[in-house]
Motif scaffolding. Structure first.
Motif, PDB file in Angstrom:
ATOM      1  N   ASP A  49       0.874  -1.167   0.000  1.00 28.10           N
ATOM      2  CA  ASP A  49       0.000   0.000   0.000  1.00 28.10           C
ATOM      3  C   ASP A  49       0.915   1.222   0.000  1.00 28.10           C
ATOM      4  OD1 ASP A  49      -2.254   1.604   0.173  1.00 28.10           O
ATOM      5  OD2 ASP A  49      -2.532   1.293   2.313  1.00 28.10           O
ATOM      6  N   ILE A  50       0.457   2.315  -0.536  1.00 25.01           N
ATOM      7  CA  ILE A  50       1.281   3.522  -0.531  1.00 25.01           C
ATOM      8  C   ILE A  50       1.104   4.292   0.768  1.00 25.01           C
ATOM      9  CG2 ILE A  50       1.653   5.765  -1.624  1.00 25.01           C
ATOM     10  CD1 ILE A  50       1.122   4.338  -4.306  1.00 25.01           C
ATOM     11  N   TRP A  68       6.119   4.195  -0.846  1.00 31.00           N
ATOM     12  CA  TRP A  68       7.214   4.677  -1.699  1.00 31.00           C
ATOM     13  C   TRP A  68       8.557   4.363  -1.027  1.00 31.00           C
ATOM     14  CZ3 TRP A  68       4.598   5.363  -5.816  1.00 31.00           C
ATOM     15  CH2 TRP A  68       3.447   6.159  -5.885  1.00 31.00           C
ATOM     16  N   TYR A 116       2.430  -1.668  -6.295  1.00 36.39           N
ATOM     17  CA  TYR A 116       1.858  -0.670  -5.406  1.00 36.39           C
ATOM     18  C   TYR A 116       0.341  -0.770  -5.446  1.00 36.39           C
ATOM     19  CZ  TYR A 116       6.352   1.875  -5.670  1.00 36.39           C
ATOM     20  OH  TYR A 116       7.675   2.253  -5.616  1.00 36.39           O
ATOM     21  N   THR A 134      -3.094   1.667  -4.205  1.00 37.32           N
ATOM     22  CA  THR A 134      -3.479   2.964  -3.663  1.00 37.32           C
ATOM     23  C   THR A 134      -4.896   3.336  -4.065  1.00 37.32           C
ATOM     24  OG1 THR A 134      -2.819   5.286  -3.435  1.00 37.32           O
ATOM     25  CG2 THR A 134      -2.589   4.304  -5.623  1.00 37.32           C
ATOM     26  N   SER A 160      -3.149   7.889  -4.678  1.00 35.88           N
ATOM     27  CA  SER A 160      -1.801   8.374  -4.993  1.00 35.88           C
ATOM     28  C   SER A 160      -1.348   7.993  -6.406  1.00 35.88           C
ATOM     29  CB  SER A 160      -0.803   7.815  -3.967  1.00 35.88           C
ATOM     30  OG  SER A 160      -1.130   8.244  -2.666  1.00 35.88           O
ATOM     31  N   MET A 161      -2.289   7.722  -7.286  1.00 37.29           N
ATOM     32  CA  MET A 161      -1.930   7.300  -8.637  1.00 37.29           C
ATOM     33  C   MET A 161      -1.071   8.328  -9.362  1.00 37.29           C
ATOM     34  SD  MET A 161      -5.031   5.795  -7.782  1.00 37.29           S
ATOM     35  CE  MET A 161      -6.237   6.964  -8.285  1.00 37.29           C
ATOM     36  N   TRP A 163       2.796   8.174  -8.967  1.00 35.90           N
ATOM     37  CA  TRP A 163       3.520   6.950  -9.290  1.00 35.90           C
ATOM     38  C   TRP A 163       4.676   7.181 -10.251  1.00 35.90           C
ATOM     39  CZ3 TRP A 163       2.137   3.359 -13.674  1.00 35.90           C
ATOM     40  CH2 TRP A 163       2.899   2.192 -13.641  1.00 35.90           C
ATOM     41  N   GLY A 222       7.425   6.175  -7.926  1.00 38.88           N
ATOM     42  CA  GLY A 222       7.483   4.718  -8.006  1.00 38.88           C
ATOM     43  C   GLY A 222       8.829   4.227  -8.509  1.00 38.88           C
ATOM     44  N   SER A 264       7.805  -1.054 -11.865  1.00 35.34           N
ATOM     45  CA  SER A 264       6.755  -1.443 -10.921  1.00 35.34           C
ATOM     46  C   SER A 264       5.388  -1.371 -11.595  1.00 35.34           C
ATOM     47  CB  SER A 264       6.781  -0.527  -9.693  1.00 35.34           C
ATOM     48  OG  SER A 264       6.560   0.822 -10.068  1.00 35.34           O
ATOM     49  N   LEU A 293       1.194  -0.365 -10.648  1.00 33.84           N
ATOM     50  CA  LEU A 293       0.321   0.291  -9.683  1.00 33.84           C
ATOM     51  C   LEU A 293      -1.108  -0.191  -9.908  1.00 33.84           C
ATOM     52  CD1 LEU A 293       0.289   3.634  -8.136  1.00 33.84           C
ATOM     53  CD2 LEU A 293      -1.698   3.134  -9.533  1.00 33.84           C
TER      54      LEU A 293
END
Length: 127
Positions: A57-58, A67, A84, A86, A89-90, A93, A97, A101, A103
């Motif tokens: 989770d962020i 992060w 990730y 969220t 918090s997109m 990223w 990020g 990765s 998301l």
């Protein structure tokens, strides 16, 4: 059954963590779940053999955010796959990020976590 890999889940919401853990366990992954960023960093440092995947989770309370956890994971093990999760918090990223990765925007279905992990691990195995 052989393990498909070792996964660390870092999620402060117990129901979400339990759902992801059950899904990954059913698919043959060896799963460790923690509920804070500081516990995630400690688990990453003390894992033998190391984790193959971090699902984080962020925004977690208390402690470091996702992060920071992912950056620490990549510092310790550059090839670790990072997913990730969220709800808000997109937009950050791309800037925050780690490279390579994935998301996932909450809410998501557990199969999306499986697909993200499979894609990252398959990409890592390519020559």
């Amino acid at each position: 059954m052989n393990s498909r890999g070792r996964v660390l889940i870092a999620e402060d919401q117990a129901l979400i963590a339990a759902l992801i853990e059950a899904t990954l366990d059913e698919e043959g992954y060896l799963v460790t779940t923690v509920h804070s960023g500081s516990d995630a960093i400690a688990a990453l440092g003390g894992s033998t053999p190391p984790f193959d995947v971090l699902v984080t989770d962020i925004r977690m309370e208390p402690g470091p955010d996702g992060w920071t956890v992912a950056a620490a994971a990549r510092e310790a093990r550059p090839e670790i796959a990072v997913v990730y999760m969220t709800g808000d918090s997109m937009a950050a990223w791309r800037a925050r990020g780690v490279a390579g990765s994935v998301l996932l925007a909450k809410p998501f279905v557990p199969e999306q976590v499986l697909a993200a992990i499979a894609g990252l691990l398959e990409g890592r195995a390519d020559p």
